[in-house]
Design an enzyme around this catalytic site. Structure first.
Site, PDB file in Angstrom:
ATOM      1  N   GLU A   1      -7.701   2.847   2.620  1.00 38.86           N
ATOM      2  CA  GLU A   1      -7.435   2.599   1.164  1.00 38.86           C
ATOM      3  C   GLU A   1      -8.019   1.202   0.515  1.00 38.86           C
ATOM      4  OE1 GLU A   1      -5.627  -1.370   2.356  1.00 38.86           O
ATOM      5  OE2 GLU A   1      -6.006  -0.606   0.519  1.00 38.86           O
TER       6      GLU A   1
ATOM      7  N   PHE B   1     -17.628 -10.195  -7.846  1.00 38.82           N
ATOM      8  CA  PHE B   1     -17.424 -10.778  -6.555  1.00 38.82           C
ATOM      9  C   PHE B   1     -18.550 -12.008  -6.181  1.00 38.82           C
ATOM     10  CE2 PHE B   1     -13.936  -8.929  -4.107  1.00 38.82           C
ATOM     11  CZ  PHE B   1     -13.583  -8.156  -5.090  1.00 38.82           C
TER      12      PHE B   1
ATOM     13  N   ASN C   1     -14.871  -4.163   3.243  1.00 34.48           N
ATOM     14  CA  ASN C   1     -14.046  -5.361   2.905  1.00 34.48           C
ATOM     15  C   ASN C   1     -14.990  -6.414   3.460  1.00 34.48           C
ATOM     16  OD1 ASN C   1     -12.048  -4.331   1.700  1.00 34.48           O
ATOM     17  ND2 ASN C   1     -10.473  -4.994   3.385  1.00 34.48           N
TER      18      ASN C   1
ATOM     19  N   LEU D   1      -7.472  -0.561  -2.255  1.00 29.41           N
ATOM     20  CA  LEU D   1      -6.642  -1.000  -3.400  1.00 29.41           C
ATOM     21  C   LEU D   1      -6.851  -2.457  -3.500  1.00 29.41           C
ATOM     22  CD1 LEU D   1      -3.294   0.959  -2.615  1.00 29.41           C
ATOM     23  CD2 LEU D   1      -5.400   1.737  -3.838  1.00 29.41           C
TER      24      LEU D   1
ATOM     25  N   ARG E   1       0.131 -14.025   1.250  1.00 26.97           N
ATOM     26  CA  ARG E   1      -0.599 -13.927   2.482  1.00 26.97           C
ATOM     27  C   ARG E   1      -1.993 -14.783   2.386  1.00 26.97           C
ATOM     28  NH1 ARG E   1       0.949  -7.954   3.772  1.00 26.97           N
ATOM     29  NH2 ARG E   1       0.541  -7.620   1.703  1.00 26.97           N
TER      30      ARG E   1
ATOM     31  N   CYS F   1      -6.013  -8.817   3.316  1.00 33.55           N
ATOM     32  CA  CYS F   1      -7.042  -7.855   3.852  1.00 33.55           C
ATOM     33  C   CYS F   1      -8.192  -8.613   4.074  1.00 33.55           C
ATOM     34  CB  CYS F   1      -7.436  -6.808   2.751  1.00 33.55           C
ATOM     35  SG  CYS F   1      -6.120  -5.643   2.366  1.00 33.55           S
TER      36      CYS F   1
ATOM     37  N   VAL G   1       0.916  -1.185  -0.116  1.00 32.75           N
ATOM     38  CA  VAL G   1       0.225   0.196  -0.174  1.00 32.75           C
ATOM     39  C   VAL G   1       0.692   1.152  -0.001  1.00 32.75           C
ATOM     40  CG1 VAL G   1      -1.649   1.301   1.315  1.00 32.75           C
ATOM     41  CG2 VAL G   1      -1.960  -1.236   1.172  1.00 32.75           C
TER      42      VAL G   1
ATOM     43  N   LYS H   1      -8.100 -10.817   7.247  1.00 30.31           N
ATOM     44  CA  LYS H   1      -7.402  -9.899   8.563  1.00 30.31           C
ATOM     45  C   LYS H   1      -8.502  -9.247   8.869  1.00 30.31           C
ATOM     46  CE  LYS H   1      -4.990  -6.514   7.139  1.00 30.31           C
ATOM     47  NZ  LYS H   1      -5.556  -5.101   7.245  1.00 30.31           N
TER      48      LYS H   1
HETATM   49  C1  UDX Z   1      -0.817  -2.341   5.259  1.00 30.85           C
HETATM   50  C2  UDX Z   1      -1.712  -2.813   6.292  1.00 30.85           C
HETATM   51  O1  UDX Z   1      -1.111  -4.245   6.527  1.00 30.85           O
HETATM   52  C3  UDX Z   1      -2.862  -2.674   5.680  1.00 30.85           C
HETATM   53  O2  UDX Z   1      -3.916  -3.300   7.067  1.00 30.85           O
HETATM   54  C4  UDX Z   1      -3.524  -1.365   5.460  1.00 30.85           C
HETATM   55  O3  UDX Z   1      -4.656  -1.626   4.816  1.00 30.85           O
HETATM   56  C5  UDX Z   1      -2.469  -0.799   4.320  1.00 30.85           C
HETATM   57  O4  UDX Z   1      -1.190  -1.047   5.030  1.00 30.85           O
HETATM   58  P1  UDX Z   1       0.413  -3.717   3.124  1.00 30.85           P
HETATM   59  O5  UDX Z   1       1.044  -2.519   2.581  1.00 30.85           O
HETATM   60  O6  UDX Z   1      -0.027  -4.742   2.476  1.00 30.85           O
HETATM   61  O7  UDX Z   1      -1.002  -3.156   3.998  1.00 30.85           O
HETATM   62  O8  UDX Z   1       1.453  -4.175   4.317  1.00 30.85           O
HETATM   63  P2  UDX Z   1       2.841  -4.493   4.298  1.00 30.85           P
HETATM   64  O9  UDX Z   1       3.067  -4.896   2.733  1.00 30.85           O
HETATM   65  O10 UDX Z   1       3.442  -5.291   5.139  1.00 30.85           O
HETATM   66  O11 UDX Z   1       3.583  -3.157   4.169  1.00 30.85           O
HETATM   67  C6  UDX Z   1       4.212  -2.492   5.193  1.00 30.85           C
HETATM   68  C7  UDX Z   1       5.354  -2.246   5.502  1.00 30.85           C
HETATM   69  O12 UDX Z   1       5.688  -1.282   6.331  1.00 30.85           O
HETATM   70  C8  UDX Z   1       6.471  -3.167   5.356  1.00 30.85           C
HETATM   71  O13 UDX Z   1       7.303  -3.043   4.277  1.00 30.85           O
HETATM   72  C9  UDX Z   1       7.218  -3.022   6.467  1.00 30.85           C
HETATM   73  O14 UDX Z   1       8.411  -3.310   6.704  1.00 30.85           O
HETATM   74  C10 UDX Z   1       6.816  -1.678   6.991  1.00 30.85           C
HETATM   75  N1  UDX Z   1       7.155  -1.174   8.350  1.00 30.85           N
HETATM   76  C11 UDX Z   1       6.371  -1.761   9.272  1.00 30.85           C
HETATM   77  C12 UDX Z   1       7.830   0.101   8.552  1.00 30.85           C
HETATM   78  O15 UDX Z   1       8.600   0.713   7.648  1.00 30.85           O
HETATM   79  N2  UDX Z   1       7.868   0.582   9.894  1.00 30.85           N
HETATM   80  C13 UDX Z   1       7.169  -0.082  10.834  1.00 30.85           C
HETATM   81  O16 UDX Z   1       7.489   0.330  12.089  1.00 30.85           O
HETATM   82  C14 UDX Z   1       6.481  -1.283  10.644  1.00 30.85           C
HETATM   83  C1  UDX Z   2      -9.511  -6.451  -1.409  1.00 32.98           C
HETATM   84  C2  UDX Z   2     -10.428  -5.337  -1.737  1.00 32.98           C
HETATM   85  O1  UDX Z   2     -11.090  -5.812  -2.895  1.00 32.98           O
HETATM   86  C3  UDX Z   2      -9.847  -4.101  -1.677  1.00 32.98           C
HETATM   87  O2  UDX Z   2     -10.775  -3.031  -1.974  1.00 32.98           O
HETATM   88  C4  UDX Z   2      -9.329  -3.784  -0.310  1.00 32.98           C
HETATM   89  O3  UDX Z   2      -8.675  -2.464  -0.264  1.00 32.98           O
HETATM   90  C5  UDX Z   2      -8.262  -5.032  -0.225  1.00 32.98           C
HETATM   91  O4  UDX Z   2      -8.803  -6.177  -0.075  1.00 32.98           O
HETATM   92  P1  UDX Z   2      -7.227  -7.744  -2.514  1.00 32.98           P
HETATM   93  O5  UDX Z   2      -7.591  -8.349  -1.173  1.00 32.98           O
HETATM   94  O6  UDX Z   2      -6.251  -7.350  -3.143  1.00 32.98           O
HETATM   95  O7  UDX Z   2      -8.429  -6.441  -2.287  1.00 32.98           O
HETATM   96  O8  UDX Z   2      -7.973  -8.675  -3.732  1.00 32.98           O
HETATM   97  P2  UDX Z   2      -9.582  -8.838  -4.093  1.00 32.98           P
HETATM   98  O9  UDX Z   2      -9.443  -8.723  -5.693  1.00 32.98           O
HETATM   99  O10 UDX Z   2     -10.484  -8.117  -3.620  1.00 32.98           O
HETATM  100  O11 UDX Z   2      -9.659 -10.590  -3.949  1.00 32.98           O
HETATM  101  C6  UDX Z   2      -9.568 -11.164  -2.719  1.00 32.98           C
HETATM  102  C7  UDX Z   2      -9.739 -12.319  -2.587  1.00 32.98           C
HETATM  103  O12 UDX Z   2     -11.160 -12.697  -3.055  1.00 32.98           O
HETATM  104  C8  UDX Z   2      -8.673 -13.117  -3.470  1.00 32.98           C
HETATM  105  O13 UDX Z   2      -8.264 -14.273  -2.840  1.00 32.98           O
HETATM  106  C9  UDX Z   2      -9.793 -13.690  -4.669  1.00 32.98           C
HETATM  107  O14 UDX Z   2      -9.457 -14.821  -5.117  1.00 32.98           O
HETATM  108  C10 UDX Z   2     -11.008 -13.896  -4.059  1.00 32.98           C
HETATM  109  N1  UDX Z   2     -12.254 -13.526  -4.665  1.00 32.98           N
HETATM  110  C11 UDX Z   2     -12.546 -12.410  -5.276  1.00 32.98           C
HETATM  111  C12 UDX Z   2     -13.269 -14.857  -4.777  1.00 32.98           C
HETATM  112  O15 UDX Z   2     -12.911 -15.805  -4.365  1.00 32.98           O
HETATM  113  N2  UDX Z   2     -14.183 -14.589  -5.550  1.00 32.98           N
HETATM  114  C13 UDX Z   2     -14.525 -13.096  -6.250  1.00 32.98           C
HETATM  115  O16 UDX Z   2     -15.650 -12.991  -6.948  1.00 32.98           O
HETATM  116  C14 UDX Z   2     -13.496 -12.228  -6.166  1.00 32.98           C
END
Ligand code: UDX
Ligand code: UDX
Length: 459
Positions: A172, A270, A229, A174, A348, A281, A15, A284
């Site tokens: 977000e 969906f 979500n 995304l 994840r 996401c 993100v 969690k």
């Molecule tokens: C994160 C959150 O997990 C999610 O709940 C939210 O919706 C969007 O931000 P994501 O970007 O997927 O999602 O997490 P991740 O890919 O784990 O990135 C977090 C980054 O923060 C990692 O690169 C981690 O190393 C970094 N981090 C974590 C810092 O730079 N400082 C910290 O203290 C902890």
């Molecule tokens: C999701 C939300 O879409 C996004 O808005 C939020 O910010 C983060 O979580 P993401 O987890 O990246 O995004 O992927 P998404 O395309 O939503 O799919 C999530 C999971 O649902 C995947 O494992 C996908 O395979 C599954 N899925 C999705 C289904 O099984 N059936 C569907 O019709 C759509």
């Protein structure tokens, strides 16, 4: 280009890195602060440590044009910045609640490093009430600085150079694999704040985006994220229960979803039945919402069922395989697709992780192939053999289990696959293949909800 602001994004993950790069492309000066030294090294040397379509080019362009940089030091990056965006991980704790330790560590660093008016934006998904608590902590820090006792200080109005904090929730939405599209063309921007100044700064930050901006209170903004979500996850678990019933009653969930989706109140998206949702996401956020409700004394039954339905789906893959093969001990099972969905290397909570573990527990050997996520998957489940391509995975396999609907699998030559495999069985976890084409190529086929499981009895 908007009049550029100085932005710090804390956390250069899926993100933070995508959001920071897009903000830089809007004309802002962005520093992504990252605590993971390996990630920081990669980013500083021009590499992007995650797979997200278009991100490599966007990062490279904005680094070269001097609007995007990377740092390991938050305090240095915060010096005279306008916006600090928190995008650190908030993973699930064992009880389902969100782990906010990284968030609080960043907030404390901001409190001690900020020197002037600062907009703090919570981008990470955090439980309802968290961003209010962030505002309280930052204001408390200011009043301590000013040696004020009693009531809440009015930051920036005191005698010293204490900063003035504006705190907003800006969740977000995304989708991994489509993050850049969702960032530049979102359905909406949700802002939770309690001051016009914060709203004004956020409008400036996102000025180039043409989308409705919804300004609400912070708690409602946080709830919009979780409720959105959880609703999407519920829609998926709903169609997965319909799929199970379709198998028992001989209906085709593909046709059912089409018919349902033509109702504009339901919509086609969906409603793709299969082996369920994974990712960082939905799992969690549904657990965190359930925990939040429980803490508030409410049993959120629908979300609890959504989770239960989803958690049971990997076992249905095992049941389907056992329906064809009996005991799986000694069998060789090929998984096509390992990422939690196509166009990402993110594994994840990928269903392939749970299916692999169930298979290994039953004495099967597992070979997996994914166009992008093989490396990240192998780190999670080292006992799964990684193949270089689909054909290598299928060689001498007793079954093909389709776990991720990558485009390249749509054009898999089923006749060739049949020749490579020891036993012609397909368990289609994403209903990717056409059942009649699979059967015509000599396979015993089962999907999720694609009519009655005729082949199970070997008819
Ligand atoms: C994160 C959150 O997990 C999610 O709940 C939210 O919706 C969007 O931000 P994501 O970007 O997927 O999602 O997490 P991740 O890919 O784990 O990135 C977090 C980054 O923060 C990692 O690169 C981690 O190393 C970094 N981090 C974590 C810092 O730079 N400082 C910290 O203290 C902890
Ligand atoms: C999701 C939300 O879409 C996004 O808005 C939020 O910010 C983060 O979580 P993401 O987890 O990246 O995004 O992927 P998404 O395309 O939503 O799919 C999530 C999971 O649902 C995947 O494992 C996908 O395979 C599954 N899925 C999705 C289904 O099984 N059936 C569907 O019709 C759509």
């Amino acid at each position: 280009m908007s009049d550029g602001m100085k932005v710090v994004v804390v956390g250069a993950g899926y993100v933070g890195l995508t959001t920071g790069s897009v903000l830089a492309d809007f004309g802002h000066s962005v520093t992504c602060v990252e605590s993971n030294q390996e990630k920081l090294r990669l980013l500083s040397s021009g590499s992007v440590p995650i797979h997200e379509p278009g991100l490599d080019e966007l990062v490279k362009k904005n680094v070269e044009e001097g609007r995007l940089s990377f740092s390991g030091s938050l305090s240095a990056a915060l010096a005279d910045c306008d916006v600090a965006m928190i995008a650190v991980g908030t993973p699930s704790l064992p009880d389902g609640s969100a782990d906010l330790s990284s968030v609080w560590s960043v907030v404390d660093q901001i409190a001690s490093s900020a020197t002037r008016e600062l907009l703090v934006v919570m981008k990470s998904t955090v439980p309802v009430g968290t961003t209010d608590e962030v505002a309280r902590r930052l204001n408390a820090a200011v009043s301590q600085d000013q040696g004020l006792t009693g009531g809440v200080a009015t930051p920036g109005m005191g005698q010293g150079t204490a900063p003035r904090f504006h705190v907003a929730s800006c969740p977000e939405f995304l989708r991994e694999g489509k993050a850049l599209i969702d960032l530049v063309h979102p359905d909406r921007i949700v802002v939770g704040c309690d001051s016009n100044r914060a709203a004004q700064l956020l409008r400036q930050l996102f000025a180039p985006i043409d989308a409705p901006v919804l300004i609400v209170d912070r708690r409602s903004a946080e709830m919009i994220k979780y409720a959105s979500n959880a609703f999407l996850a519920t829609k998926i678990s709903f169609i997965n229960e319909v799929a199970t019933l379709c198998e028992l009653l001989g209906a085709d969930v593909h046709a059912v979803a089409q018919g349902m989706g033509l109702d504009s109140r339901i919509g086609q998206k969906f409603l793709q039945a299969g082996v369920g949702y994974g990712g960082s996401c939905f799992p969690k956020d549904t657990r965190a919402l359930l925990h939040m409700a429980k803490q508030a004394g409410y049993d959120f039954r629908i979300v609890r069922s959504t989770i239960e339905v989803n958690e049971r789906l990997p076992l249905r893959v095992i049941e389907k395989l056992e329906g064809f093969l009996g005991s799986l001990s000694g069998r060789r099972i090929a998984l096509l697709g390992l990422a939690f969905k196509p166009e990402t290397d993110d594994v994840r909570e990928a269903p392939a992780i749970f299916v692999s573990r169930h298979l290994l527990e039953r004495g099967a050997s597992v070979v997996g192939y994914d166009p992008v996520a093989s490396g990240t998957f192998h780190a999670e489940v080292p006992r799964v053999e990684i193949a270089a391509n689909a054909h290598q995975a299928l060689q001498d396999a007793d079954a093909l289990v389709l776990m991720t609907e990558w485009d390249e699998f749509r054009s898999l030559d089923l006749e060739e696959a049949r020749r490579l495999m020891k036993t012609p069985i397909i368990v289609d976890g994403r209903n990717l293949f056409d059942p009649s084409a699979a059967r015509k190529a000599g396979f015993r086929y089962t999907g999720f909800g694609r009519g009655a499981d005729r082949d199970k009895e070997g008819r």
